[in-house]
Scaffold this active site. Structure first.
Site, PDB file in Angstrom:
ATOM      1  N   GLN A  71     -61.853 -22.749  81.232  1.00  0.00           N
ATOM      2  CA  GLN A  71     -62.886 -21.976  81.297  1.00  0.00           C
ATOM      3  C   GLN A  71     -62.966 -20.600  81.937  1.00  0.00           C
ATOM      4  O   GLN A  71     -61.977 -20.417  82.670  1.00  0.00           O
ATOM      5  CB  GLN A  71     -64.116 -22.747  81.979  1.00  0.00           C
ATOM      6  CG  GLN A  71     -64.609 -23.955  81.064  1.00  0.00           C
ATOM      7  CD  GLN A  71     -65.800 -24.581  81.749  1.00  0.00           C
ATOM      8  OE1 GLN A  71     -65.792 -25.568  82.555  1.00  0.00           O
ATOM      9  NE2 GLN A  71     -66.897 -24.116  81.750  1.00  0.00           N
ATOM     10  N   HIS A  72     -63.878 -19.775  81.620  1.00  0.00           N
ATOM     11  CA  HIS A  72     -64.066 -18.552  82.605  1.00  0.00           C
ATOM     12  C   HIS A  72     -63.266 -17.314  82.305  1.00  0.00           C
ATOM     13  O   HIS A  72     -63.391 -16.115  82.519  1.00  0.00           O
ATOM     14  CB  HIS A  72     -63.880 -18.798  84.070  1.00  0.00           C
ATOM     15  CG  HIS A  72     -64.789 -20.037  84.521  1.00  0.00           C
ATOM     16  ND1 HIS A  72     -66.047 -20.083  84.553  1.00  0.00           N
ATOM     17  CD2 HIS A  72     -64.438 -21.126  85.306  1.00  0.00           C
ATOM     18  CE1 HIS A  72     -66.529 -21.375  84.930  1.00  0.00           C
ATOM     19  NE2 HIS A  72     -65.597 -21.809  85.412  1.00  0.00           N
ATOM     20  N   ASP A 226     -62.676 -26.678  78.780  1.00  0.00           N
ATOM     21  CA  ASP A 226     -61.759 -28.088  78.881  1.00  0.00           C
ATOM     22  C   ASP A 226     -62.480 -28.974  79.516  1.00  0.00           C
ATOM     23  O   ASP A 226     -62.261 -30.220  78.778  1.00  0.00           O
ATOM     24  CB  ASP A 226     -60.524 -27.496  79.549  1.00  0.00           C
ATOM     25  CG  ASP A 226     -60.954 -26.722  81.161  1.00  0.00           C
ATOM     26  OD1 ASP A 226     -61.935 -26.671  81.350  1.00  0.00           O
ATOM     27  OD2 ASP A 226     -60.061 -26.353  81.685  1.00  0.00           O
TER      28      ASP A 226
END
EC number: 2.7.1.17
Length: 465
Positions: A71-72, A226
């Protein structure tokens, strides 16, 4: 037999699993490493995906594919669809000051952020990285026409670059400018971060909505972040709390209502099933075990044996595991610390025990934060590479104060992506039910002294200069 593929493009590697769409039976798999570092050119992910797919026997006979990813991560593309600069990953903490600035600049501060998007910005979030980009690399910020996430970019590459990237609810909810509660982008917050809001953002697809077709003809699922994929792969339902011990440590639950924690401890993410995924993330998890094993000059099996040979609470030795800074609590510059070192505790067994307990205490703090937000704990499911440690399995119920279920070791992120791909094929209201092997249950009497001495030492750490 109809086959589906699930991809886990994580910080460290890319894993591909090919499974039977009806039963979930594993047919074949592949793996390839990613380069080290906290910034990576996305092309390295594509090369790893290609290598892992080839090792898994290719996708020619696969009906559908879904990609789950870390992520991110900030992926910036220019108007031609070319990568502007290497992607900043979730664990790149150079954007810590930018996150703090964003919180202070929005009227109402942390509560306003939580109300707006369910989470309070920290260094990990995409919006914090965009602010860092605007401040430190204005030319790259000006060249950015599209902002997407790692799994968005890989899904787009699988289409051959057709159209614009798309995303899903779970990954969009980790950007800092999309609300899980409303299902809408907050371009005003994007403007606060990047200094402009005229960039293209990926369309947010539903849990089983088709994202297009791969070059070979396979349908593409919307993908997921994830942790949301791991929840889907582990079969987590409302009332389940999943503790995942990988590069990062995560504690999350499947919920029917969105979270909005003004303290910032709990991120109000969405999940991959149409529900919500309140989540606490620590930067330091399995790497704490790696560091302890390296320090003691032993392998992980020996580390586990050493830890289990020492008493609960390690006779007062406590390790605070902020080895790479920390995200929860928000201490990006913090360092690790050892407390209670005496002649009696200066032994390999005590240090091994303190490392396992310290890592688990940090995750237990996350479980407390979920409970404070109203999470219901029906069972705790322990997954991730760190869950392979016998010491972790046996000490976890002492620290968490409840029984712990450990399913068979597997690639739960990739498995969740594969299950989503099968869901895309059926178009049903819920994902398919796959038979899984029984989980082992670990029980132990709670040892409150472990968390008590950890709490007493937790704030006594030194920040890096």
């Amino acid at each position: 037999m109809t086959l589906v593929a699930g991809v886990d493009s994580s910080t460290q590697s890319c894993k591909v699993v090919i499974r039977d769409a009806d039963t979930g039976e594993l047919v074949r798999s592949g793996r390839a490493n990613h380069p080290d570092g906290t910034e990576v050119h996305p092309e390295a992910w594509w090369e790893a995906l290609s290598a892992a797919t080839e090792q898994a026997g290719g996708l020619a006979d696969v009906a559908a594919v879904s990609v789950a990813g870390q992520q991110h991560g900030m992926v910036c593309l220019n108007p031609a669809g070319e990568v502007v600069r290497p992607a900043l990953l979730w664990n790149d903490t150079r954007s810590a000051a930018a996150a703090a600035d964003l919180v202070s600049e929005l009227p109402g501060g942390a509560k306003a952020w939580a109300d707006a998007v369910g989470s309070v910005p920290v260094a990990s979030f995409t919006i914090s990285k965009l602010r860092w980009l605007a401040q430190h690399e204005p030319a790259h910020a000006a060249a950015t026409a599209t902002v997407c996430l790692p799994h968005d970019w890989l899904t787009w590459r699988l289409t051959g670059g057709a159209g614009a990237p798309v995303t899903d609810r779970s990954d969009a909810s980790g950007t800092g400018y999309w609300s899980a509660a409303t299902g809408e982008y907050r371009r005003d917050l994007l403007r606060l971060g990047l200094g402009r809001d005229d960039v293209t953002l990926p369309a947010v697809l539903g849990p089983a909505e088709r994202a297009g077709q791969a070059a070979g003809g396979a349908l593409l699922g919307p993908g997921a972040g994830d942790n949301a994929a791991a929840a889907l792969g582990a079969g987590a339902r409302p009332g389940d709390v999943v503790v995942s011990i990988g590069t990062s440590g995560t504690v999350f639950s499947v919920a029917d209502t969105p979270a909005a924690d003004a303290s910032g401890a709990v991120a109000g993410f969405a999940d991959a099933s149409g529900r919500y995924l309140p989540l606490v993330c620590t930067l330091n998890a399995a790497r704490v075990l790696d560091a302890a094993a390296t320090l003691l000059g032993v392998d992980h099996q020996a580390l586990s044996e050493l830890a289990l040979s020492a008493p609960a609470a390690a006779d007062g030795l406590t390790l605070i595991p902020y080895l790479e800074g920390e995200r929860t609590p928000n201490r990006p510059l913090a360092t690790g610390a050892v407390h209670g070192l005496t002649l009696g505790t200066a032994s390999p067994a005590h240090l091994a025990r303190a490392a396992v307990e310290g890592m688990l205490c940090a995750l237990a703090d996350g479980l407390d934060a979920l409970l404070a937000q109203g999470a219901t704990v029906r069972r705790v499911i322990l997954i991730g590479g760190g869950a392979a440690s016998e010491a972790v399995r046996r000490i976890a119920p002492q620290v968490f104060g409840c029984p712990v279920l450990v399913p068979p070791m597997g690639e739960y992120v990739a498995d969740g992506a594969a299950r989503q791909a099968a869901w895309v094929l059926t178009g049903a209201a819920e994902p398919p039910e796959w038979t899984s092997a029984a989980a082992a249950t670990y029980e132990a009497d709670p040892a409150p002294a472990i968390r008590e001495q950890y709490a007493a030492a937790r704030d006594h750490v030194i920040d890096r200069p």
